[in-house]
Scaffold this motif. Structure first.
Motif, PDB file in Angstrom:
ATOM      1  N   SER A  73      15.317 -74.585-111.254  1.00  0.00           N
ATOM      2  CA  SER A  73      16.423 -74.423-112.310  1.00  0.00           C
ATOM      3  C   SER A  73      16.682 -75.761-112.825  1.00  0.00           C
ATOM      4  O   SER A  73      16.920 -75.908-114.113  1.00  0.00           O
ATOM      5  CB  SER A  73      17.672 -73.925-111.419  1.00  0.00           C
ATOM      6  N   ILE A  74      16.760 -76.968-111.969  1.00  0.00           N
ATOM      7  CA  ILE A  74      17.068 -78.167-112.423  1.00  0.00           C
ATOM      8  C   ILE A  74      16.096 -78.632-113.296  1.00  0.00           C
ATOM      9  O   ILE A  74      16.427 -79.094-114.398  1.00  0.00           O
ATOM     10  CB  ILE A  74      17.069 -79.209-111.342  1.00  0.00           C
ATOM     11  N   ALA A 122      15.155 -70.846-101.591  1.00  0.00           N
ATOM     12  CA  ALA A 122      16.327 -71.488-102.068  1.00  0.00           C
ATOM     13  C   ALA A 122      16.209 -72.907-102.737  1.00  0.00           C
ATOM     14  O   ALA A 122      16.540 -72.991-103.773  1.00  0.00           O
ATOM     15  CB  ALA A 122      17.515 -71.614-100.784  1.00  0.00           C
ATOM     16  N   ALA A 128      16.297 -73.777-106.631  1.00  0.00           N
ATOM     17  CA  ALA A 128      17.137 -74.990-107.274  1.00  0.00           C
ATOM     18  C   ALA A 128      16.186 -75.830-107.827  1.00  0.00           C
ATOM     19  O   ALA A 128      16.965 -76.328-108.973  1.00  0.00           O
ATOM     20  CB  ALA A 128      17.781 -75.486-105.947  1.00  0.00           C
TER      21      ALA A 128
END
Length: 99
Positions: A75-76, A68, A72
């Motif tokens: 993606s950022i 997870a 994240a």
């Protein structure tokens, strides 16, 4: 279609740059995140000295948290890379057109 191509301000190099930069940044960020994660989590699990079942349970939970957090973070970084590459290409196009 020819008219659309002629009116498009992006050159082939601009389009490639817009695709490659976020991809490379995302991949590098993922590798750095994994390296940092492995160095931190592996050291903690090795020094804990828990039983086999408890270690397996903590390993599963750590894997889920890693997946997870890594997604994240990647993606950022990819989003920021996309914004940055778009801004650089726009700036370059403005210089080219003399604006």
């Amino acid at each position: 279609m020819r008219q659309n191509r002629l009116q498009d301000p992006d050159t082939l190099g601009d389009k490639i740059f817009k695709i490659v930069l976020p991809t490379v940044l995302g991949a590098l960020a993922g590798k750095v995140f994994k390296t940092v994660w492995d160095s931190q989590v592996t050291n903690r699990h090795a020094s804990a000295g828990n039983g086999a079942e408890e270690a397996q349970q903590q390993g599963f939970i750590a894997s889920v948290i890693f997946a997870a957090a890594s997604a994240a973070f990647g993606s950022i970084i990819s989003t920021l890379g996309t914004r940055g590459s778009n801004a650089l290409v726009t700036r370059r196009q403005n210089r080219r057109s003399g604006k």
